[in-house]
Design a protein around this motif. Structure first.
Motif, PDB file in Angstrom:
ATOM      1  N   THR A 106       0.854  -1.195   0.000  1.00 14.90           N
ATOM      2  CA  THR A 106       0.000   0.000   0.000  1.00 14.90           C
ATOM      3  C   THR A 106       0.886   1.239   0.000  1.00 14.90           C
ATOM      4  O   THR A 106       1.973   1.234   0.580  1.00 14.90           O
ATOM      5  CB  THR A 106      -0.938   0.039   1.224  1.00 14.90           C
ATOM      6  OG1 THR A 106      -0.145   0.142   2.420  1.00 14.90           O
ATOM      7  CG2 THR A 106      -1.795  -1.209   1.300  1.00 14.90           C
ATOM      8  N   SER A 108       1.308   5.321   0.866  1.00 14.39           N
ATOM      9  CA  SER A 108       0.763   6.395   1.712  1.00 14.39           C
ATOM     10  C   SER A 108       0.927   7.773   1.090  1.00 14.39           C
ATOM     11  O   SER A 108       0.416   8.761   1.626  1.00 14.39           O
ATOM     12  CB  SER A 108       1.434   6.387   3.087  1.00 14.39           C
ATOM     13  OG  SER A 108       2.818   6.664   2.970  1.00 14.39           O
ATOM     14  N   GLU A 119      -3.974   4.960   8.253  1.00 11.76           N
ATOM     15  CA  GLU A 119      -5.148   4.298   7.672  1.00 11.76           C
ATOM     16  C   GLU A 119      -4.757   2.971   7.032  1.00 11.76           C
ATOM     17  O   GLU A 119      -5.473   1.973   7.140  1.00 11.76           O
ATOM     18  CB  GLU A 119      -5.776   5.231   6.633  1.00 11.76           C
ATOM     19  CG  GLU A 119      -7.027   4.696   5.973  1.00 11.76           C
ATOM     20  CD  GLU A 119      -7.561   5.683   4.934  1.00 11.76           C
ATOM     21  OE1 GLU A 119      -7.662   5.288   3.756  1.00 11.76           O
ATOM     22  OE2 GLU A 119      -7.862   6.833   5.308  1.00 11.76           O
ATOM     23  N   ASN A 120      -3.585   2.959   6.392  1.00 16.32           N
ATOM     24  CA  ASN A 120      -3.115   1.731   5.745  1.00 16.32           C
ATOM     25  C   ASN A 120      -2.781   0.634   6.759  1.00 16.32           C
ATOM     26  O   ASN A 120      -2.921  -0.553   6.456  1.00 16.32           O
ATOM     27  CB  ASN A 120      -1.893   2.026   4.873  1.00 16.32           C
ATOM     28  CG  ASN A 120      -2.250   2.749   3.592  1.00 16.32           C
ATOM     29  OD1 ASN A 120      -3.404   2.751   3.172  1.00 16.32           O
ATOM     30  ND2 ASN A 120      -1.271   3.376   2.958  1.00 16.32           N
ATOM     31  N   TYR A 122      -4.430   0.081   9.568  1.00 19.64           N
ATOM     32  CA  TYR A 122      -5.722  -0.537   9.898  1.00 19.64           C
ATOM     33  C   TYR A 122      -6.262  -1.362   8.727  1.00 19.64           C
ATOM     34  O   TYR A 122      -6.833  -2.442   8.922  1.00 19.64           O
ATOM     35  CB  TYR A 122      -6.738   0.540  10.278  1.00 19.64           C
ATOM     36  CG  TYR A 122      -6.454   1.201  11.599  1.00 19.64           C
ATOM     37  CD1 TYR A 122      -6.480   0.477  12.786  1.00 19.64           C
ATOM     38  CD2 TYR A 122      -6.176   2.560  11.671  1.00 19.64           C
ATOM     39  CE1 TYR A 122      -6.231   1.090  14.008  1.00 19.64           C
ATOM     40  CE2 TYR A 122      -5.923   3.178  12.894  1.00 19.64           C
ATOM     41  CZ  TYR A 122      -5.952   2.438  14.054  1.00 19.64           C
ATOM     42  OH  TYR A 122      -5.702   3.047  15.266  1.00 19.64           O
ATOM     43  N   THR A 123      -6.089  -0.862   7.515  1.00 19.68           N
ATOM     44  CA  THR A 123      -6.582  -1.576   6.328  1.00 19.68           C
ATOM     45  C   THR A 123      -5.913  -2.940   6.191  1.00 19.68           C
ATOM     46  O   THR A 123      -6.573  -3.956   5.932  1.00 19.68           O
ATOM     47  CB  THR A 123      -6.332  -0.745   5.054  1.00 19.68           C
ATOM     48  OG1 THR A 123      -7.054   0.482   5.149  1.00 19.68           O
ATOM     49  CG2 THR A 123      -6.780  -1.501   3.810  1.00 19.68           C
ATOM     50  N   LYS A 131      -7.236  -5.374   8.719  1.00 23.61           N
ATOM     51  CA  LYS A 131      -8.539  -5.900   8.326  1.00 23.61           C
ATOM     52  C   LYS A 131      -8.411  -6.962   7.237  1.00 23.61           C
ATOM     53  O   LYS A 131      -9.276  -7.836   7.106  1.00 23.61           O
ATOM     54  CB  LYS A 131      -9.438  -4.763   7.839  1.00 23.61           C
ATOM     55  CG  LYS A 131      -9.889  -3.816   8.947  1.00 23.61           C
ATOM     56  CD  LYS A 131     -10.699  -2.659   8.381  1.00 23.61           C
ATOM     57  CE  LYS A 131     -11.090  -1.676   9.481  1.00 23.61           C
ATOM     58  NZ  LYS A 131     -11.803  -0.490   8.935  1.00 23.61           N
ATOM     59  N   GLN A 132      -7.343  -6.859   6.458  1.00 23.70           N
ATOM     60  CA  GLN A 132      -7.091  -7.860   5.417  1.00 23.70           C
ATOM     61  C   GLN A 132      -6.472  -9.132   5.988  1.00 23.70           C
ATOM     62  O   GLN A 132      -6.154 -10.066   5.253  1.00 23.70           O
ATOM     63  CB  GLN A 132      -6.160  -7.284   4.347  1.00 23.70           C
ATOM     64  CG  GLN A 132      -6.738  -6.125   3.551  1.00 23.70           C
ATOM     65  CD  GLN A 132      -7.904  -6.541   2.693  1.00 23.70           C
ATOM     66  OE1 GLN A 132      -7.923  -7.647   2.168  1.00 23.70           O
ATOM     67  NE2 GLN A 132      -8.884  -5.667   2.533  1.00 23.70           N
TER      68      GLN A 132
END
Length: 347
Positions: A109, A111, A120-121, A123-124, A127-128
């Motif tokens: 990812t 930024s 944010e990345n 947390y993303t 979640k993955q």
């Protein structure tokens, strides 16, 4: 089922005790506590300490969280600062190669050098269901620290140091000192520093500090410092304005990207390197060696960083002990963009 102490903490609105809290109280790595909880090998002294703290705090492992951790996805997430970074891409190549050897999938990812997107990345990726994260950090903020605590999965921070986390950094202050010493020994006494934001501790603070420490060893040395951007086009626009006003004989740029931008501005101003300015950078970028003249720089072992990052993360994921801080050395590469002050006068 919550124990008595945990129920009281919840009623009072206090945060629940986590494995990180236990590690901090015991003065050990989180991986050590994890290894203890999963029946791994821990020294008797450390085992007693952890057991005592668990009893005092009423900590109970979360069975659901443990079951999630047991289900490995073989997916590793990497957060990079921007897509056009030579240093990051060199390290990323090594990371991808190492993960492929270990049969791990890789998710990347970007930024775009925005700390909010960086957080944010984190947390993303959590979640993955990634098994671990490699973070090329620009600056560590309070929001980063909160994210580290909340996701509770192994993270290795690259390029910056943060307490309580496995970090791999370059020896930026020493690199700065070596470059500053070299320019000083060439006889230059008026130096222009083209630096970056101090929010970037590694480059904007440590690297700059090393340069200034070296220059201060000659009482005749003076320097001016101007902050610019990591982005080539933005640095170039700044350089056009700054360089035409300076009386410096040497320009030290805190990255090779800035040095390349300065080189373009110098050429467009009808000036020459190193006749009018000695020019140097940091990074060892390939582009800095194919221009004319090639740029004096400090070479950083980016591929070694990438390989070590994967080794450290996988070791942490397996519950092994990992160093909190690993520091990589670098080397000064002298090229044709720098010359002695008296050679400039004779040119």
């Amino acid at each position: 089922m919550l124990c008595f102490e945990e129920r009281n903490r919840k009623k009072r609105g206090e945060p629940m005790i986590t494995i990180t809290d236990i590690a901090n109280k015991a003065g050990v790595a989180k991986s050590t506590v994890s290894r203890y909880l999963n029946g791994g090998s821990v020294s008797p002294k450390t085992k007693m300490k952890i057991e005592k703290i668990i009893k005092e705090t009423g900590y109970k492992p979360n069975p659901f969280a443990q079951s999630l951790k047991a289900r490995r996805t073989n997916l590793i997430g990497t957060i990079i600062p921007r897509l056009d970074s030579y240093s990051t891409n060199e390290a990323l190549t090594a990371i991808d190669e190492e993960l492929r050897k270990k049969n791990r999938q890789h998710m990347i990812t970007n930024s775009n050098q925005d700390p909010l997107i960086e957080v944010e990345n984190i947390y993303t990726l959590a979640k993955q269901k990634v098994d671990g994260i490699l973070l090329f950090a620009g600056a560590i903020t309070d929001a980063h620290r909160v994210a580290f605590q909340k996701i509770d999965i192994p993270i290795v921070v690259l390029g910056q140091s943060v307490d309580g986390r496995a970090c791999i950094i370059h020896n930026d202050e020493q690199a700065g000192y070596e470059m500053g010493s070299y320019i000083r020994e060439l006889g230059h006494e008026r130096i222009l520093l083209l630096t970056v934001t101090e929010a970037d501790i590694a480059i904007g603070q440590r690297r700059k500090k090393g340069i200034i420490r070296a220059l201060q060893e000659n009482s005749n040395c003076t320097w001016t410092s101007h902050e610019t951007s990591f982005v080539f086009d933005e640095a170039y626009e700044d350089c056009k304005k700054i360089i035409q006003k300076t009386d410096a004989t040497a320009i030290i740029c805190l990255t090779d990207t800035i040095a390349l931008a300065a080189m373009k501005a110098i050429h467009e101003l009808g000036l020459k390197i190193p006749n009018d300015f000695s020019l140097s950078g940091f990074g060892g970028y390939a582009a800095g060696q194919i221009v004319t003249p090639p740029i004096t720089t400090v070479h950083y072992p980016y591929k070694k960083l990438g390989k070590l990052a994967v080794q450290t993360l996988l070791q942490s994921m397996d519950g092994g002990e990992v160093p909190e801080l690993q520091v990589l050395s670098n080397s000064l590469h002298i090229q044709e963009s720098t010359s002695g002050y008296h050679q400039q006068l004779d040119a």
